[in-house]
Write a protein that holds these residues in place. Structure first.
Motif, PDB file in Angstrom:
ATOM      1  N   MET A  42      43.253  14.127 -13.024  1.00 47.89           N
ATOM      2  CA  MET A  42      43.136  13.021 -13.972  1.00 47.89           C
ATOM      3  C   MET A  42      42.100  13.348 -15.051  1.00 47.89           C
ATOM      4  SD  MET A  42      44.428  10.168 -14.607  1.00 47.89           S
ATOM      5  CE  MET A  42      44.099   9.276 -16.107  1.00 47.89           C
ATOM      6  N   ILE A  43      40.914  13.766 -14.605  1.00 50.00           N
ATOM      7  CA  ILE A  43      39.872  14.107 -15.576  1.00 50.00           C
ATOM      8  C   ILE A  43      40.290  15.328 -16.399  1.00 50.00           C
ATOM      9  CG2 ILE A  43      38.472  15.654 -14.121  1.00 50.00           C
ATOM     10  CD1 ILE A  43      36.702  12.932 -15.856  1.00 50.00           C
ATOM     11  N   ASP A  44      41.084  16.216 -15.759  1.00 50.27           N
ATOM     12  CA  ASP A  44      41.586  17.386 -16.481  1.00 50.27           C
ATOM     13  C   ASP A  44      42.472  16.963 -17.646  1.00 50.27           C
ATOM     14  OD1 ASP A  44      40.257  18.843 -14.706  1.00 50.27           O
ATOM     15  OD2 ASP A  44      41.979  19.847 -13.803  1.00 50.27           O
ATOM     16  N   LEU A  45      43.330  15.953 -17.372  1.00 57.04           N
ATOM     17  CA  LEU A  45      44.218  15.470 -18.436  1.00 57.04           C
ATOM     18  C   LEU A  45      43.398  14.908 -19.595  1.00 57.04           C
ATOM     19  CD1 LEU A  45      47.202  13.697 -16.650  1.00 57.04           C
ATOM     20  CD2 LEU A  45      47.235  15.731 -18.088  1.00 57.04           C
ATOM     21  N   LEU A  46      42.337  14.147 -19.268  1.00 57.75           N
ATOM     22  CA  LEU A  46      41.477  13.567 -20.313  1.00 57.75           C
ATOM     23  C   LEU A  46      40.849  14.677 -21.162  1.00 57.75           C
ATOM     24  CD1 LEU A  46      39.973  11.071 -21.494  1.00 57.75           C
ATOM     25  CD2 LEU A  46      38.151  11.600 -19.890  1.00 57.75           C
ATOM     26  N   ILE A  47      40.321  15.721 -20.472  1.00 61.06           N
ATOM     27  CA  ILE A  47      39.675  16.812 -21.208  1.00 61.06           C
ATOM     28  C   ILE A  47      40.680  17.524 -22.109  1.00 61.06           C
ATOM     29  CG2 ILE A  47      38.516  19.020 -20.951  1.00 61.06           C
ATOM     30  CD1 ILE A  47      37.469  17.885 -18.259  1.00 61.06           C
ATOM     31  N   ALA A  48      41.875  17.809 -21.548  1.00 57.48           N
ATOM     32  CA  ALA A  48      42.894  18.498 -22.346  1.00 57.48           C
ATOM     33  C   ALA A  48      43.280  17.648 -23.541  1.00 57.48           C
ATOM     34  CB  ALA A  48      44.113  18.797 -21.485  1.00 57.48           C
ATOM     35  N   PHE A  49      43.398  16.309 -23.324  1.00 60.80           N
ATOM     36  CA  PHE A  49      43.741  15.416 -24.436  1.00 60.80           C
ATOM     37  C   PHE A  49      42.667  15.473 -25.515  1.00 60.80           C
ATOM     38  CE2 PHE A  49      43.228  11.213 -26.397  1.00 60.80           C
ATOM     39  CZ  PHE A  49      44.431  11.140 -27.063  1.00 60.80           C
ATOM     40  N   LEU A  50      41.373  15.425 -25.099  1.00 63.54           N
ATOM     41  CA  LEU A  50      40.283  15.452 -26.082  1.00 63.54           C
ATOM     42  C   LEU A  50      40.298  16.751 -26.879  1.00 63.54           C
ATOM     43  CD1 LEU A  50      37.351  13.861 -24.065  1.00 63.54           C
ATOM     44  CD2 LEU A  50      38.438  12.937 -26.086  1.00 63.54           C
ATOM     45  N   LEU A  51      40.435  17.888 -26.177  1.00 57.90           N
ATOM     46  CA  LEU A  51      40.406  19.186 -26.867  1.00 57.90           C
ATOM     47  C   LEU A  51      41.588  19.312 -27.827  1.00 57.90           C
ATOM     48  CD1 LEU A  51      39.400  21.732 -24.076  1.00 57.90           C
ATOM     49  CD2 LEU A  51      37.967  20.711 -25.821  1.00 57.90           C
ATOM     50  N   LEU A  52      42.798  18.967 -27.341  1.00 54.89           N
ATOM     51  CA  LEU A  52      43.981  19.178 -28.176  1.00 54.89           C
ATOM     52  C   LEU A  52      44.022  18.204 -29.350  1.00 54.89           C
ATOM     53  CD1 LEU A  52      46.658  19.966 -25.465  1.00 54.89           C
ATOM     54  CD2 LEU A  52      45.533  21.531 -27.036  1.00 54.89           C
ATOM     55  N   SER A  53      43.661  16.912 -29.120  1.00 56.74           N
ATOM     56  CA  SER A  53      43.687  15.981 -30.244  1.00 56.74           C
ATOM     57  C   SER A  53      42.587  16.329 -31.246  1.00 56.74           C
ATOM     58  CB  SER A  53      43.547  14.536 -29.767  1.00 56.74           C
ATOM     59  OG  SER A  53      42.319  14.362 -29.112  1.00 56.74           O
ATOM     60  N   GLY A  54      41.446  16.823 -30.756  1.00 55.89           N
ATOM     61  CA  GLY A  54      40.393  17.262 -31.671  1.00 55.89           C
ATOM     62  C   GLY A  54      40.859  18.386 -32.560  1.00 55.89           C
ATOM     63  N   SER A  55      41.544  19.380 -31.960  1.00 57.72           N
ATOM     64  CA  SER A  55      41.993  20.495 -32.801  1.00 57.72           C
ATOM     65  C   SER A  55      43.119  20.045 -33.722  1.00 57.72           C
ATOM     66  CB  SER A  55      42.418  21.678 -31.937  1.00 57.72           C
ATOM     67  OG  SER A  55      43.422  21.296 -31.051  1.00 57.72           O
ATOM     68  N   ALA A  56      43.938  19.040 -33.284  1.00 56.57           N
ATOM     69  CA  ALA A  56      44.984  18.526 -34.176  1.00 56.57           C
ATOM     70  C   ALA A  56      44.348  17.859 -35.394  1.00 56.57           C
ATOM     71  CB  ALA A  56      45.875  17.538 -33.421  1.00 56.57           C
ATOM     72  N   PHE A  57      43.277  17.066 -35.162  1.00 55.37           N
ATOM     73  CA  PHE A  57      42.595  16.440 -36.299  1.00 55.37           C
ATOM     74  C   PHE A  57      41.999  17.502 -37.221  1.00 55.37           C
ATOM     75  CE2 PHE A  57      42.568  12.298 -34.107  1.00 55.37           C
ATOM     76  CZ  PHE A  57      42.881  11.505 -35.185  1.00 55.37           C
ATOM     77  N   ALA A  58      41.440  18.561 -36.635  1.00 60.10           N
ATOM     78  CA  ALA A  58      40.877  19.637 -37.460  1.00 60.10           C
ATOM     79  C   ALA A  58      41.960  20.270 -38.318  1.00 60.10           C
ATOM     80  CB  ALA A  58      40.219  20.679 -36.564  1.00 60.10           C
ATOM     81  N   LEU A  59      43.148  20.456 -37.736  1.00 66.21           N
ATOM     82  CA  LEU A  59      44.250  21.048 -38.501  1.00 66.21           C
ATOM     83  C   LEU A  59      44.684  20.108 -39.626  1.00 66.21           C
ATOM     84  CD1 LEU A  59      46.114  23.488 -38.637  1.00 66.21           C
ATOM     85  CD2 LEU A  59      47.736  22.244 -37.227  1.00 66.21           C
TER      86      LEU A  59
END
Lengths: 109, 103
Positions: A1-18
């Motif tokens: 569960m916490i893994d999903l949260l971390i993956a979501f944070l990392l991927l959405s952060g890089s999407a915003f950067a893009l």
């Protein structure tokens, strides 16, 4: 569960950067580009650092990531404000389709 | 603090690659930028993206020191942007030429 949260944070952060990067190339004038750079860019970096803070699971590491977030959030608006002001004063042109120039309207009164 | 499973490592790797692509696109604006303010803006965004990238590298390689590098980058990037903004506000390179002419 916490893994999903971390993956979501990392991927959405890089999407915003893009999105910020695409915005800074595609937007028509400097002042509109600053929206992409200073809002989406800050949010992207903030989300990624938050993901790192959650992932680290170690107080000394998380605190460093949070300090970096706080510092970015404090300084990004100041830097953007100074840059926008300097650019406007030196006559960087607005987009042709801009409808309102509040600074100019105020000085003409 | 190395990711415990392959899932997180994949997510971190993907976001690092996306960040690198974003940095390349931002460099394009720094090269194109019609005004000096555009280039400074691109530099500012590049610093912010570099901080995020360095944080992900810290996770991927388990080296906490990289987070300190990120904080130092944030400090230097902010000061650089403020210094460039003041330089532009004073008239940039035109003013420098004027001063040379007065001598």
């Amino acid at each position: 569960m916490i893994d999903l949260l971390i993956a979501f944070l990392l991927l959405s952060g890089s999407a915003f950067a893009l999105v910020a990067a695409i915005g800074i190339v595609r937007m028509p004038d400097l002042f509109i580009r600053m929206h992409a750079a200073s809002k989406a860019g800050t949010l992207g970096a903030g989300l990624i650092l938050l993901g790192v803070a959650v992932l680290a699971n170690d107080a000394s590491v998380s605190v460093r990531a949070v300090i970096a977030i706080v510092f970015i959030m404090l300084t990004a608006p100041i830097a953007a404000h100074l840059l926008g002001r300097a650019a406007y004063k030196t006559g960087v042109p607005l987009w042709q389709k801009s409808e309102l120039d509040e600074w100019n309207a105020r000085e003409e009164k | 603090m190395i990711p415990t499973d392959a899932f997180l490592e994949t997510a971190a790797t993907i976001s690092a690659i996306v960040l690198l692509i974003a940095m390349l696109i931002v460099i394009l604006r720094a090269i194109l930028g019609p005004s000096m303010a555009d280039r400074v803006l691109a530099l500012d965004l590049l610093t912010t993206l570099a901080i995020a990238f360095v944080a992900i590298v810290a996770v991927l390689y388990g080296q906490v020191v990289y987070l300190d590098v990120g904080i130092a980058l944030a400090l230097v990037g902010f000061l650089a942007t403020v210094a460039f903004a003041r330089f532009i506000a004073r008239g940039g390179t035109e003013n420098a030429r004027k001063v040379e002419g007065d001598d």
